[in-house]
Enzyme design. Structure first.
Site, PDB file in Angstrom:
ATOM      1  N   HIS A 100      38.551  47.889  40.200  1.00  0.00           N
ATOM      2  CA  HIS A 100      37.362  47.704  39.372  1.00  0.00           C
ATOM      3  C   HIS A 100      36.078  48.264  39.981  1.00  0.00           C
ATOM      4  O   HIS A 100      35.056  48.288  39.304  1.00  0.00           O
ATOM      5  CB  HIS A 100      37.187  46.206  39.061  1.00  0.00           C
ATOM      6  CG  HIS A 100      36.728  45.967  37.632  1.00  0.00           C
ATOM      7  ND1 HIS A 100      36.728  44.706  37.061  1.00  0.00           N
ATOM      8  CD2 HIS A 100      36.238  46.802  36.684  1.00  0.00           C
ATOM      9  CE1 HIS A 100      36.262  44.776  35.829  1.00  0.00           C
ATOM     10  NE2 HIS A 100      35.954  46.045  35.567  1.00  0.00           N
ATOM     11  N   ASP A 123      36.943  39.237  32.901  1.00  0.00           N
ATOM     12  CA  ASP A 123      37.433  39.218  34.286  1.00  0.00           C
ATOM     13  C   ASP A 123      37.556  37.767  34.749  1.00  0.00           C
ATOM     14  O   ASP A 123      36.811  36.897  34.276  1.00  0.00           O
ATOM     15  CB  ASP A 123      36.384  39.943  35.160  1.00  0.00           C
ATOM     16  CG  ASP A 123      36.935  40.498  36.459  1.00  0.00           C
ATOM     17  OD1 ASP A 123      36.488  41.598  36.857  1.00  0.00           O
ATOM     18  OD2 ASP A 123      37.813  39.841  37.082  1.00  0.00           O
ATOM     19  N   HIS A 125      36.832  37.244  37.729  1.00  0.00           N
ATOM     20  CA  HIS A 125      35.817  37.350  38.793  1.00  0.00           C
ATOM     21  C   HIS A 125      34.533  37.996  38.255  1.00  0.00           C
ATOM     22  O   HIS A 125      34.585  38.759  37.294  1.00  0.00           O
ATOM     23  CB  HIS A 125      36.365  38.229  39.925  1.00  0.00           C
ATOM     24  CG  HIS A 125      37.726  37.842  40.388  1.00  0.00           C
ATOM     25  ND1 HIS A 125      38.882  38.438  39.909  1.00  0.00           N
ATOM     26  CD2 HIS A 125      38.138  36.904  41.274  1.00  0.00           C
ATOM     27  CE1 HIS A 125      39.941  37.889  40.489  1.00  0.00           C
ATOM     28  NE2 HIS A 125      39.525  36.957  41.320  1.00  0.00           N
ATOM     29  N   ASP A 127      32.543  40.032  40.151  1.00  0.00           N
ATOM     30  CA  ASP A 127      32.388  41.380  40.740  1.00  0.00           C
ATOM     31  C   ASP A 127      30.921  41.722  40.986  1.00  0.00           C
ATOM     32  O   ASP A 127      30.514  42.875  40.835  1.00  0.00           O
ATOM     33  CB  ASP A 127      33.036  42.442  39.836  1.00  0.00           C
ATOM     34  CG  ASP A 127      34.532  42.241  39.681  1.00  0.00           C
ATOM     35  OD1 ASP A 127      35.168  43.063  39.000  1.00  0.00           O
ATOM     36  OD2 ASP A 127      35.065  41.251  40.210  1.00  0.00           O
ATOM     37  N   HIS A 140      35.512  46.421  45.087  1.00  0.00           N
ATOM     38  CA  HIS A 140      35.861  46.046  43.703  1.00  0.00           C
ATOM     39  C   HIS A 140      35.253  44.689  43.344  1.00  0.00           C
ATOM     40  O   HIS A 140      35.238  44.312  42.170  1.00  0.00           O
ATOM     41  CB  HIS A 140      37.376  46.076  43.460  1.00  0.00           C
ATOM     42  CG  HIS A 140      38.154  44.954  44.087  1.00  0.00           C
ATOM     43  ND1 HIS A 140      39.390  44.589  43.605  1.00  0.00           N
ATOM     44  CD2 HIS A 140      37.907  44.151  45.137  1.00  0.00           C
ATOM     45  CE1 HIS A 140      39.873  43.586  44.331  1.00  0.00           C
ATOM     46  NE2 HIS A 140      39.004  43.301  45.279  1.00  0.00           N
ATOM     47  N   ASP A 227      39.198  43.724  33.113  1.00  0.00           N
ATOM     48  CA  ASP A 227      40.029  43.560  34.305  1.00  0.00           C
ATOM     49  C   ASP A 227      41.217  42.714  33.871  1.00  0.00           C
ATOM     50  O   ASP A 227      41.042  41.580  33.433  1.00  0.00           O
ATOM     51  CB  ASP A 227      39.208  42.826  35.380  1.00  0.00           C
ATOM     52  CG  ASP A 227      39.960  42.658  36.685  1.00  0.00           C
ATOM     53  OD1 ASP A 227      39.295  42.601  37.739  1.00  0.00           O
ATOM     54  OD2 ASP A 227      41.203  42.587  36.668  1.00  0.00           O
ATOM     55  N   ASP A 229      43.161  40.975  35.308  1.00  0.00           N
ATOM     56  CA  ASP A 229      43.321  39.652  35.942  1.00  0.00           C
ATOM     57  C   ASP A 229      42.520  38.569  35.217  1.00  0.00           C
ATOM     58  O   ASP A 229      42.571  37.388  35.596  1.00  0.00           O
ATOM     59  CB  ASP A 229      43.014  39.680  37.447  1.00  0.00           C
ATOM     60  CG  ASP A 229      41.549  39.843  37.794  1.00  0.00           C
ATOM     61  OD1 ASP A 229      41.275  40.383  38.892  1.00  0.00           O
ATOM     62  OD2 ASP A 229      40.656  39.441  37.016  1.00  0.00           O
ATOM     63  N   GLU A 272      42.712  47.395  37.179  1.00  0.00           N
ATOM     64  CA  GLU A 272      43.433  46.517  38.094  1.00  0.00           C
ATOM     65  C   GLU A 272      44.898  46.266  37.745  1.00  0.00           C
ATOM     66  O   GLU A 272      45.473  45.287  38.205  1.00  0.00           O
ATOM     67  CB  GLU A 272      42.675  45.193  38.297  1.00  0.00           C
ATOM     68  CG  GLU A 272      41.284  45.357  38.920  1.00  0.00           C
ATOM     69  CD  GLU A 272      41.259  45.506  40.446  1.00  0.00           C
ATOM     70  OE1 GLU A 272      42.324  45.407  41.071  1.00  0.00           O
ATOM     71  OE2 GLU A 272      40.176  45.726  41.007  1.00  0.00           O
TER      72      GLU A 272
HETATM   73  N1  HDQ Z   1      34.942  37.745  44.891  1.00  0.00           N
HETATM   74  C1  HDQ Z   1      36.076  38.382  45.496  1.00  0.00           C
HETATM   75  C2  HDQ Z   1      35.648  39.485  46.414  1.00  0.00           C
HETATM   76  O1  HDQ Z   1      36.493  39.975  47.173  1.00  0.00           O
HETATM   77  O2  HDQ Z   1      34.448  39.834  46.389  1.00  0.00           O
HETATM   78  C3  HDQ Z   1      36.862  37.341  46.295  1.00  0.00           C
HETATM   79  N2  HDQ Z   1      38.069  37.144  45.514  1.00  0.00           N
HETATM   80  C4  HDQ Z   1      39.264  36.660  46.207  1.00  0.00           C
HETATM   81  C5  HDQ Z   1      39.010  35.319  46.851  1.00  0.00           C
HETATM   82  C6  HDQ Z   1      40.304  34.790  47.422  1.00  0.00           C
HETATM   83  C7  HDQ Z   1      40.108  33.431  48.039  1.00  0.00           C
HETATM   84  C8  HDQ Z   1      39.460  32.481  47.072  1.00  0.00           C
HETATM   85  C9  HDQ Z   1      38.185  33.086  46.503  1.00  0.00           C
HETATM   86  N3  HDQ Z   1      38.446  34.396  45.911  1.00  0.00           N
HETATM   87  C10 HDQ Z   1      38.396  38.428  44.893  1.00  0.00           C
HETATM   88  C11 HDQ Z   1      37.049  38.832  44.402  1.00  0.00           C
HETATM   89  C12 HDQ Z   1      36.955  40.286  43.993  1.00  0.00           C
HETATM   90  C13 HDQ Z   1      37.825  40.584  42.768  1.00  0.00           C
HETATM   91  C14 HDQ Z   1      37.593  41.966  42.257  1.00  0.00           C
HETATM   92  B1  HDQ Z   1      38.243  42.255  40.804  1.00  0.00           B
HETATM   93  O3  HDQ Z   1      37.893  43.556  40.387  1.00  0.00           O
HETATM   94  O4  HDQ Z   1      39.658  42.060  40.846  1.00  0.00           O
HETATM   95  O5  HDQ Z   1      37.680  41.324  39.845  1.00  0.00           O
HETATM   96 MN    MN Z   2      39.195  40.303  38.678  1.00  0.00          MN
HETATM   97 MN    MN Z   3      37.187  42.962  38.283  1.00  0.00          MN
END
Ligand code: HDQ
Ligand code: MN
Ligand code: MN
Ligand code: MN
Length: 303
Positions: A100, A123, A125, A127, A140, A227, A229, A272
């Site tokens: 993403h 989504d 998330h 992002d 992402h 996304d 997910d 994704e």
């Molecule tokens: N905010 C996140 C980041 O890495 O910044 C943290 N998160 C994973 C994390 C795992 C443990 C519990 C809290 N969440 C994934 C997210 C990005 C998703 C990107 B997308 O494009 O898939 O939406």
């Molecule tokens: Mn996501």
């Molecule tokens: Mn995303």
């Protein structure tokens, strides 16, 4: 009516191999033909150009916590050019990810042609992490903050203009938002319909309220960034950051159908899909859902 399929075999915004193979799986599942059967003139110029750019980068050491910053920046800048070009040629860009982070490119491209556009971000998330708030350093999880111009400027990403205004952004499906992101959403008054609101109001009302917020007269171009997910992992299992308690198959499709019905869709991202995760049946199911969501967003109806 014509569209351009922009395949983006790119995984640099996150750590799990395989998401770069998303485009080829969606294409081999027959998406171009399916869209032609909906009456679209389909322009599809392959997706080799992004691999070239990515390979040309060479060593890409982290900048602060940010991982693969130069690859992500270069590829997204290229995507912005390609998407912007297609939009200017009157072709609705359908971008197939890939992770993403690519939305930094697609949405930048959309706003070149449609400066008054709004963004519906579907989504699990947000992002929207900045360089300060990200824990993972996976870009992402950050594209929206760059598009809004939030947080400290990163020299490598100086090409990303703050084209998006908080009032033109709305989320549907959130259920895994970091603490820093929650603060950012509140501070910027960004409208978000989490799975709690989906449960409370139902998807029909949620989509109506979301569009009322960013597109009250239904006259603004809409960029839908989906996304996979956002869907429940039982519906779209083969994705990098699955989170339980997601949208049903129908809720996901209703969002796409309702946005198509507005007649305002100008760009679509299906992101994704990672065909290297889980078993073959899960992969097949996830790819099929990706194709099906795209068809619904581009005019397929049930009756
Ligand atoms: N905010 C996140 C980041 O890495 O910044 C943290 N998160 C994973 C994390 C795992 C443990 C519990 C809290 N969440 C994934 C997210 C990005 C998703 C990107 B997308 O494009 O898939 O939406
Ligand atoms: Mn996501
Ligand atoms: Mn995303
Ligand atoms: Mn092209």
């Amino acid at each position: 009516k014509s569209l351009a399929i922009v395949g983006c075999p790119f995984s640099g915004g996150q750590p799990r191999a395989g998401v770069d193979q998303g485009p080829i799986h969606l294409i081999h599942a027959g998406l171009p033909k399916q869209l032609e059967e909906l009456g679209w003139k389909v322009h599809f110029d392959g997706h080799h150009q992004f691999e070239d750019v990515s390979a040309a980068i060479g060593p890409d050491s982290p900048i602060g916590k940010l991982k693969n910053p130069r690859r992500v920046s270069k590829v997204c800048e290229e995507v912005a050019k390609v998407v912007g070009e297609h939009a200017k040629n009157g072709q609705l860009p359908v971008t197939l990810g890939g992770d993403h982070s690519l939305a930094m490119g697609t949405i930048s491209g959309t706003f070149e042609k449609y400066p008054d556009a709004c963004v519906v971000w579907v989504d699990a998330h947000a992002d929207i992490n900045t360089t300060d708030t990200t824990d993972s350093g996976n870009i992402h999880g950050m594209p929206v903050s760059f598009l809004l111009g939030l947080g400290e400027k990163v020299e490598e990403f100086k090409w990303v203009k703050p084209v998006l205004k908080p009032s033109r952004l709305v989320y549907i499906g959130l259920r895994d938002v970091d603490a820093g992101e929650k603060r950012i959403l509140k501070e910027n008054n960004i409208k978000a319909f989490s799975m709690h609101e989906v449960d409370k109001y139902g998807i029909g009302k949620v989509v109506e309220m979301a569009l009322d917020h960013v597109n009250p007269n239904r006259d603004r171009p809409i960029h839908l960034s989906f996304d996979v997910d956002a869907l429940d992992p039982t519906v779209a299992p083969s994705t990098g950051t699955p989170v339980r308690g997601g949208l049903t198959f129908r809720e996901g499709h209703y969002i796409c159908e309702a946005i198509y019905e507005t007649g305002c869709l100008v760009a679509l991202d299906i992101m994704e899909v990672n065909p290297s995760l889980r078993d073959a049946e899960s992969v097949r199911q996830t790819v099929a859902v990706g194709c099906s969501l795209a068809r619904s967003a581009l005019g397929e109806t049930l009756l």
